[in-house]
Design a protein around this motif. Structure first.
Motif, mmCIF file in Angstrom:
data_model
loop_
_atom_site.group_PDB
_atom_site.id
_atom_site.type_symbol
_atom_site.label_atom_id
_atom_site.label_comp_id
_atom_site.label_asym_id
_atom_site.label_seq_id
_atom_site.Cartn_x
_atom_site.Cartn_y
_atom_site.Cartn_z
ATOM 1 N N ASN A 73 -0.096 5.677 8.738
ATOM 2 C CA ASN A 73 -0.814 4.673 7.959
ATOM 3 C C ASN A 73 -2.319 4.872 8.122
ATOM 4 O O ASN A 73 -2.773 5.543 9.044
ATOM 5 C CB ASN A 73 -0.414 3.251 8.351
ATOM 6 N N LEU A 74 -3.064 4.294 7.210
ATOM 7 C CA LEU A 74 -4.499 4.546 7.104
ATOM 8 C C LEU A 74 -5.286 3.290 7.452
ATOM 9 O O LEU A 74 -4.963 2.200 6.989
ATOM 10 C CB LEU A 74 -4.833 4.985 5.678
ATOM 11 N N THR A 75 -6.305 3.431 8.291
ATOM 12 C CA THR A 75 -7.282 2.369 8.525
ATOM 13 C C THR A 75 -8.668 2.978 8.340
ATOM 14 O O THR A 75 -8.840 4.196 8.375
ATOM 15 C CB THR A 75 -7.162 1.766 9.937
ATOM 16 N N TYR A 76 -9.669 2.131 8.166
ATOM 17 C CA TYR A 76 -11.020 2.656 8.016
ATOM 18 C C TYR A 76 -12.055 1.629 8.422
ATOM 19 O O TYR A 76 -11.804 0.429 8.474
ATOM 20 C CB TYR A 76 -11.279 3.146 6.592
ATOM 21 N N SER A 99 -7.764 -3.361 0.653
ATOM 22 C CA SER A 99 -7.523 -3.905 -0.680
ATOM 23 C C SER A 99 -8.409 -3.248 -1.727
ATOM 24 O O SER A 99 -8.079 -3.248 -2.906
ATOM 25 C CB SER A 99 -7.763 -5.422 -0.678
ATOM 26 N N SER A 100 -9.547 -2.678 -1.317
ATOM 27 C CA SER A 100 -10.471 -2.099 -2.291
ATOM 28 C C SER A 100 -10.153 -0.651 -2.601
ATOM 29 O O SER A 100 -10.891 0.000 -3.312
ATOM 30 C CB SER A 100 -11.906 -2.202 -1.755
ATOM 31 N N MET A 101 -9.066 -0.118 -2.055
ATOM 32 C CA MET A 101 -8.737 1.272 -2.298
ATOM 33 C C MET A 101 -7.226 1.425 -2.323
ATOM 34 O O MET A 101 -6.487 0.514 -1.958
ATOM 35 C CB MET A 101 -9.310 2.160 -1.189
ATOM 36 N N GLY A 102 -6.751 2.557 -2.805
ATOM 37 C CA GLY A 102 -5.326 2.814 -2.790
ATOM 38 C C GLY A 102 -4.838 3.171 -1.403
ATOM 39 O O GLY A 102 -5.619 3.487 -0.509
ATOM 40 N N ALA A 103 -3.546 3.127 -1.212
ATOM 41 C CA ALA A 103 -2.960 3.501 0.066
ATOM 42 C C ALA A 103 -2.940 5.014 0.214
ATOM 43 O O ALA A 103 -3.256 5.758 -0.710
ATOM 44 C CB ALA A 103 -1.550 2.925 0.175
ATOM 45 N N LEU A 104 -2.552 5.459 1.394
ATOM 46 C CA LEU A 104 -2.402 6.879 1.658
ATOM 47 C C LEU A 104 -1.209 7.414 0.868
ATOM 48 O O LEU A 104 -0.143 6.805 0.834
ATOM 49 C CB LEU A 104 -2.193 7.092 3.157
ATOM 50 N N HIS A 105 -1.388 8.562 0.212
ATOM 51 C CA HIS A 105 -0.340 9.169 -0.604
ATOM 52 C C HIS A 105 -0.073 10.588 -0.120
ATOM 53 O O HIS A 105 -0.888 11.190 0.572
ATOM 54 C CB HIS A 105 -0.745 9.211 -2.079
ATOM 55 N N HIS A 112 7.379 7.749 0.964
ATOM 56 C CA HIS A 112 6.595 6.519 0.900
ATOM 57 C C HIS A 112 7.418 5.348 1.421
ATOM 58 O O HIS A 112 8.576 5.176 1.063
ATOM 59 C CB HIS A 112 6.131 6.250 -0.535
ATOM 60 N N GLY A 113 6.779 4.553 2.291
ATOM 61 C CA GLY A 113 7.458 3.413 2.884
ATOM 62 C C GLY A 113 6.844 2.096 2.442
ATOM 63 O O GLY A 113 6.164 2.008 1.413
ATOM 64 N N VAL A 114 7.056 1.073 3.249
ATOM 65 C CA VAL A 114 6.596 -0.280 2.923
ATOM 66 C C VAL A 114 5.155 -0.459 3.394
ATOM 67 O O VAL A 114 4.753 0.060 4.431
ATOM 68 C CB VAL A 114 7.516 -1.325 3.593
ATOM 69 N N GLY A 115 4.366 -1.199 2.609
ATOM 70 C CA GLY A 115 3.012 -1.541 3.024
ATOM 71 C C GLY A 115 2.034 -0.388 3.049
ATOM 72 O O GLY A 115 1.086 -0.386 3.826
ATOM 73 N N GLY A 116 2.243 0.603 2.198
ATOM 74 C CA GLY A 116 1.305 1.716 2.131
ATOM 75 C C GLY A 116 1.484 2.757 3.219
ATOM 76 O O GLY A 116 0.635 3.633 3.376
ATOM 77 N N HIS A 145 -3.065 7.231 11.384
ATOM 78 C CA HIS A 145 -2.324 6.971 12.618
ATOM 79 C C HIS A 145 -0.912 7.544 12.502
ATOM 80 O O HIS A 145 -0.197 7.252 11.535
ATOM 81 C CB HIS A 145 -2.226 5.463 12.876
ATOM 82 N N PHE A 146 -0.518 8.339 13.485
ATOM 83 C CA PHE A 146 0.854 8.843 13.603
ATOM 84 C C PHE A 146 1.550 8.026 14.690
ATOM 85 O O PHE A 146 1.084 7.990 15.834
ATOM 86 C CB PHE A 146 0.874 10.326 13.995
ATOM 87 N N ARG A 147 2.691 7.404 14.350
ATOM 88 C CA ARG A 147 3.381 6.549 15.312
ATOM 89 C C ARG A 147 4.882 6.820 15.301
ATOM 90 O O ARG A 147 5.451 7.186 14.271
ATOM 91 C CB ARG A 147 3.148 5.066 14.995
ATOM 92 N N HIS A 148 5.489 6.619 16.499
ATOM 93 C CA HIS A 148 6.945 6.632 16.627
ATOM 94 C C HIS A 148 7.321 5.487 17.551
ATOM 95 O O HIS A 148 6.686 5.287 18.600
ATOM 96 C CB HIS A 148 7.438 7.963 17.197
ATOM 97 N N PRO A 149 8.342 4.687 17.203
ATOM 98 C CA PRO A 149 8.674 3.506 18.017
ATOM 99 C C PRO A 149 9.077 3.847 19.450
ATOM 100 O O PRO A 149 8.950 3.004 20.343
ATOM 101 C CB PRO A 149 9.834 2.856 17.255
ATOM 102 N N GLY A 150 9.545 5.064 19.698
ATOM 103 C CA GLY A 150 9.954 5.429 21.044
ATOM 104 C C GLY A 150 8.828 5.950 21.916
ATOM 105 O O GLY A 150 9.035 6.178 23.115
ATOM 106 N N PHE A 151 7.643 6.153 21.331
ATOM 107 C CA PHE A 151 6.512 6.672 22.086
ATOM 108 C C PHE A 151 5.512 5.556 22.319
ATOM 109 O O PHE A 151 5.314 4.674 21.484
ATOM 110 C CB PHE A 151 5.839 7.827 21.345
#
Length: 221
Positions: A73-76, A99-105, A112-116, A145-151
């Motif tokens: 997911n993307l933050t800035y 909200s002022s930009m598109g999500a990561l594609h 593609h998942g939920v919430g961008g 951000h790269f995430r895994h629930p087990g890490f």
């Protein structure tokens, strides 16, 4: 091959590695990625490769046959003044509204998942994100951000978006539609003098300091 201890050994040696359980991700040693992009209709990022490591920071690679789903997911941060010197590290950035930009594609291997968010599976201890792009990004510092629930922690790829090519003008101060003439020759000065702002296609403002010695600007206009 016969040795003095009486044992017979073959002439070929089989190498092997001893590794632990997968528990974290990180950039490969010496990894280098493009860290500055010019804003535009869409900004395509370089491919990003992440390795899976054990708790002793050994890369697993082919010794990790499990396909794990990682989320991206993307933050800035909007203010370029807050951009730190180091742009590749494992950090926690404050969440910001997008909200002022598109999500990561992604054009290639991400779903593609939920919430961008995007999803990508690891293959043989490698997490590879290809064809990532962002539509009309504002100027600032971004983080994928790269995430895994087990890490326990996430790995972050950071990059900067700078102002794009000139695209349009808009009024900062709009003059009145009419003015009162003094005589047949002269007119009164406008009560409000027009002030125009030059913008790129993503509505980022092009200030004068960004145009100095910029060959793209003079070629475009």
């Amino acid at each position: 091959e016969v040795t003095f201890d009486g044992f017979v050994y073959s002439r070929s040696n089989q190498t092997f590695d001893i590794v632990g359980e997968a528990c974290e991700i990180g950039f490969p040693p010496g990894a280098s990625f493009k860290q500055t992009y010019r804003s535009g209709e869409n900004v395509t990022l370089d491919d990003i490769a992440i390795w899976v490591y054990d708790n002793e920071s050994h890369p697993l690679l082919g010794l990790d046959p499990v396909a794990r789903l990682f989320t991206l997911n993307l933050t800035y941060v909007l203010s370029p003044a807050t951009i730190p010197q180091q742009t590749q590290q494992t950090v926690s950035l404050p969440q910001a509204s997008i909200s002022s930009m598109g999500a990561l594609h992604s054009r290639q291997n991400c779903s593609h998942g939920v919430g961008g968010t995007l999803g990508v599976y690891s293959r043989n201890g490698l997490v590879s994100a290809s064809g990532l792009w962002i539509p009309y990004p504002p100027v600032g510092l971004y983080a994928v951000h790269f995430r895994h629930p087990g890490f326990g922690s996430s790995t972050v790829f950071q990059f900067e978006v700078t102002v794009g090519l000139p695209f349009s003008l808009r009024f900062l101060v709009r003059p009145p539609a009419t003015s009162t003439p003094m005589n047949d020759v002269q007119q009164l000065p406008l009560s409000l003098q027009p002030v125009l702002l030059l913008q790129d296609i993503a509505n980022n403002s092009l200030v004068s300091s960004t145009l100095v010695n910029d060959p793209d600007f003079y070629q475009y206009y």
